[in-house]
Design an enzyme around this catalytic site. Structure first.
Site, PDB file in Angstrom:
ATOM      1  CE1 TYR A  65      -4.289   0.804  -0.307  1.00  0.00           C
ATOM      2  CE2 TYR A  65      -4.443  -1.306   0.827  1.00  0.00           C
ATOM      3  CZ  TYR A  65      -5.020  -0.299   0.069  1.00  0.00           C
ATOM      4  OH  TYR A  65      -6.323  -0.397  -0.324  1.00  0.00           O
ATOM      5  CD  GLU A  67      -4.935   4.915   0.612  1.00  0.00           C
ATOM      6  OE1 GLU A  67      -5.343   5.971   1.120  1.00  0.00           O
ATOM      7  OE2 GLU A  67      -5.478   3.822   0.793  1.00  0.00           O
ATOM      8  CG  ASP A 242      -8.645  11.558 -23.090  1.00  0.00           C
ATOM      9  OD1 ASP A 242      -7.618  10.866 -23.233  1.00  0.00           O
ATOM     10  OD2 ASP A 242      -9.749  11.081 -22.750  1.00  0.00           O
ATOM     11  CB  THR A 271      -4.854   4.847 -21.863  1.00  0.00           C
ATOM     12  OG1 THR A 271      -4.679   5.065 -23.268  1.00  0.00           O
ATOM     13  CG2 THR A 271      -6.295   5.082 -21.483  1.00  0.00           C
ATOM     14  CE  LYS A 274      -7.326   4.261 -25.127  1.00  0.00           C
ATOM     15  NZ  LYS A 274      -8.175   3.327 -24.517  1.00  0.00           N
ATOM     16  NE  ARG A 280      -6.185  -3.459 -20.214  1.00  0.00           N
ATOM     17  CZ  ARG A 280      -6.795  -2.963 -21.283  1.00  0.00           C
ATOM     18  NH1 ARG A 280      -7.703  -2.037 -21.155  1.00  0.00           N
ATOM     19  NH2 ARG A 280      -6.509  -3.402 -22.482  1.00  0.00           N
TER      20      ARG A 280
HETATM   21  N1  PLP Z   1     -10.108   8.500 -23.006  1.00  0.00           N
HETATM   22  C1  PLP Z   1     -10.161   8.089 -24.282  1.00  0.00           C
HETATM   23  C2  PLP Z   1     -10.014   9.106 -25.374  1.00  0.00           C
HETATM   24  C3  PLP Z   1     -10.350   6.740 -24.577  1.00  0.00           C
HETATM   25  O1  PLP Z   1     -10.434   6.338 -25.858  1.00  0.00           O
HETATM   26  C4  PLP Z   1     -10.491   5.816 -23.513  1.00  0.00           C
HETATM   27  C5  PLP Z   1     -10.708   4.367 -23.749  1.00  0.00           C
HETATM   28  O2  PLP Z   1     -10.985   3.853 -24.732  1.00  0.00           O
HETATM   29  C6  PLP Z   1     -10.435   6.287 -22.201  1.00  0.00           C
HETATM   30  C7  PLP Z   1     -10.237   7.626 -21.991  1.00  0.00           C
HETATM   31  C8  PLP Z   1     -10.635   5.374 -21.034  1.00  0.00           C
HETATM   32  O3  PLP Z   1      -9.575   4.516 -20.830  1.00  0.00           O
HETATM   33  P1  PLP Z   1      -9.711   3.255 -19.854  1.00  0.00           P
HETATM   34  O4  PLP Z   1     -10.470   2.236 -20.577  1.00  0.00           O
HETATM   35  O5  PLP Z   1      -8.298   2.874 -19.546  1.00  0.00           O
HETATM   36  O6  PLP Z   1     -10.410   3.740 -18.617  1.00  0.00           O
END
Ligand code: PLP
Length: 478
Positions: A65, A67, A242, A271, A274, A280
């Site tokens: 842990y 945190e 994002d 993320t 990808k 992940r």
């Molecule tokens: N943001 C975008 C643009 C995404 O395409 C995705 C997932 O496909 C996410 C966030 C969420 O990612 P996660 O599935 O790891 O929560």
């Protein structure tokens, strides 16, 4: 690449230990590798992490842990997790040229939640709370709390619409972001299907959002983040990007200048699994101004960080800092372009008429199919994709009219532009031979379809031969 044969031996031993406890899990693990190896993976959000990244996740770093933040934990004995988190954050900062990196988020959704709360805290919260001043928190009266809750619940977010390629976390109802914020979305130009910056600016002027979100899951083009920042600045909004889908292309220096979000955005989320080809998980990158607020992700919205996954992020980020990763990232884009051209030459309709990133969005209406039928027919032939809405989709988000295809995974296997032309031919052959099956009432069916066994068999043979020339984890056996 480490010695694949030695790693095979280690994994065999590990799997037999798992087998003794729960054979079904050992079997599912073996089967998943076989499935990944034997299909043409074109899911734009998936990839194949390297064996060192995968191996890093299976350790006792998971058992601790931690945190809090580096050097400021709520548990004793976190020195090794401090090292792991600092190394991962250092790689992330240096790879992306960011002031600050927060590597704790467990997924992309979590990274976005951390970012939203950090921005809200920065702009809406009282100084007493922002400074972690516990006495200050206790001094707040009930009326102060009530006023704060109202202020938090009264903020506006402008993001890309779902059917133009935005993501659920950009303010849509099924996600908590759609409940936290008053949301409005911007779409794409009805003719060109491209992002219309003037329309985004008009919408921002009228709506006056606290947060302007840029980034996408299914938009096949690059975004000019300098223009998005100009729009944000004009209306006093925070620009949050994002880059979950395309962070590998930023890391690999394919997206530079106005297409690199880091110099333009206040806060960037991603993320790590990808196009970045890591474990992940998620990350938040921010300017110094937002660092202290992002740092409060745990305990604000996250529980204890996953030490083993942060370690795997560090390994993946170290891989992404090597020159080979830049070659990989350029090949991802070249492959997407070759796939798009191969499909269009064979009569396919693509949203925006092509691609300049890692994905292609195919409109399958001209085959007389829904996205769901196309996705299922392709799967039968060994081609894994996902159905996706197209702009103003007449079939809605469940059946859809589109299929999204991405090249990060096949490029990791070593597929070239000429292989992608073969993949395009295969997709085109399968979809041309598929017909929508009408419902019992004789109406056009949206789910079932007919496809002859011969076509499936031929497609599988071609897919197998392509896959066998580009093996996944060469030399690794289970
Ligand atoms: N943001 C975008 C643009 C995404 O395409 C995705 C997932 O496909 C996410 C966030 C969420 O990612 P996660 O599935 O790891 O929560």
């Amino acid at each position: 690449m480490p010695d694949a044969e030695a790693l095979s031996g280690a994994y065999k031993t590990l799997l037999s230990a798992i087998e003794e406890v729960e054979p079904r899990i050992a079997q599912a693990t073996r089967s998943e590798l076989a499935d990944q190896r034997s299909s043409l993976k074109l899911i734009a959000s998936e990839n194949y992490a390297s064996l060192p990244v995968l191996a890093t996740m299976g350790t006792w770093l998971s058992d601790k842990y931690a945190e809090g933040t580096v050097g400021h934990r709520f548990y004793a004995g976190c020195q090794n997790l401090d090292t792991v988190e600092s190394v991962a954050a250092e790689h992330a900062r240096e790879l992306f040229g960011a002031d600050y990196a927060y590597v704790q988020p467990h997924s992309g959704i979590d990274a976005n939640l951390v970012a939203f709360w950090a921005i809200l805290a920065h702009h809406v919260e009282t100084p007493a709370l922002a400074e972690h001043d516990v006495r200050g928190v206790n001094d707040l009266s009930e009326a102060d709390w009530e006023a704060l809750r109202r202020k938090f619940g009264d903020q506006r977010l402008l993001g890309m619409s779902l059917d133009a390629g935005g993501h659920l976390t950009h303010g849509f109802r099924p996600n908590v972001s759609g409940k936290m914020f008053h949301q409005r979305s911007y779409g794409t130009d009805p003719q060109t299907q491209l992002l219309d910056y003037d329309a985004v600016a008009d919408s921002a002027r009228e709506f006056k959002p606290l947060i302007l979100v840029a980034g996408y899951s299914a938009y096949p083009r690059r975004v000019n983040f300098a223009k998005m920042r100009e729009i944000a600045d004009e209306v006093g909004a925070v620009l949050m990007v994002d880059m979950a889908h395309f962070s590998g292309l930023v890391a690999g220096k394919v997206f530079t200048g106005d297409e690199d979000p880091i110099p333009h955005a206040h806060v960037v989320t991603t993320t790590t699994h990808k196009s970045l080809r890591g474990p992940r998980g998620g990350m938040v990158l921010a300017t110094q101004e937002y660092a202290a607020d992002v740092d409060r992700g745990c305990p604000m919205v996250l529980g204890g960080p996953l030490g083993n996954v942060m370690a795997a992020k560090a390994v993946a980020l170290a891989e992404a800092r090597k020159p080979e990763f830049q070659t990989y990232a350029s090949a991802v884009v070249d492959n997407a372009r070759a796939l798009a051209e191969g499909l269009m030459t064979r009569g396919a309709t693509l949203v925006t008429g092509g691609t300049d990133n890692h994905l292609v969005l195919m409109d399958v209406a001209n085959y007389g199919l829904t996205g769901r039928q196309a996705e299922a027919a392709l799967l039968e032939a060994g081609i894994v994709t996902n159905r996706n809405a197209v702009p103003n989709d007449p079939n809605g988000a469940w059946y859809t009219t589109g299929v999204r295809l991405g090249t990060p995974a096949l490029t990791s296997r070593g597929f070239t532009t000429s292989d992608m032309d073969d993949v395009a031919a295969l997709i085109s052959d399968v979809l041309s031979a598929t017909s929508a099956r009408p419902t019992k009432e004789g109406k056009p069916g949206k789910a079932r379809y007919d496809l002859s066994d011969d076509v499936v068999q031929n497609a599988r043979t071609t897919a197998d031969s392509l896959l066998s020339t580009r093996p996944l984890y060469p030399g690794f056996t289970l």
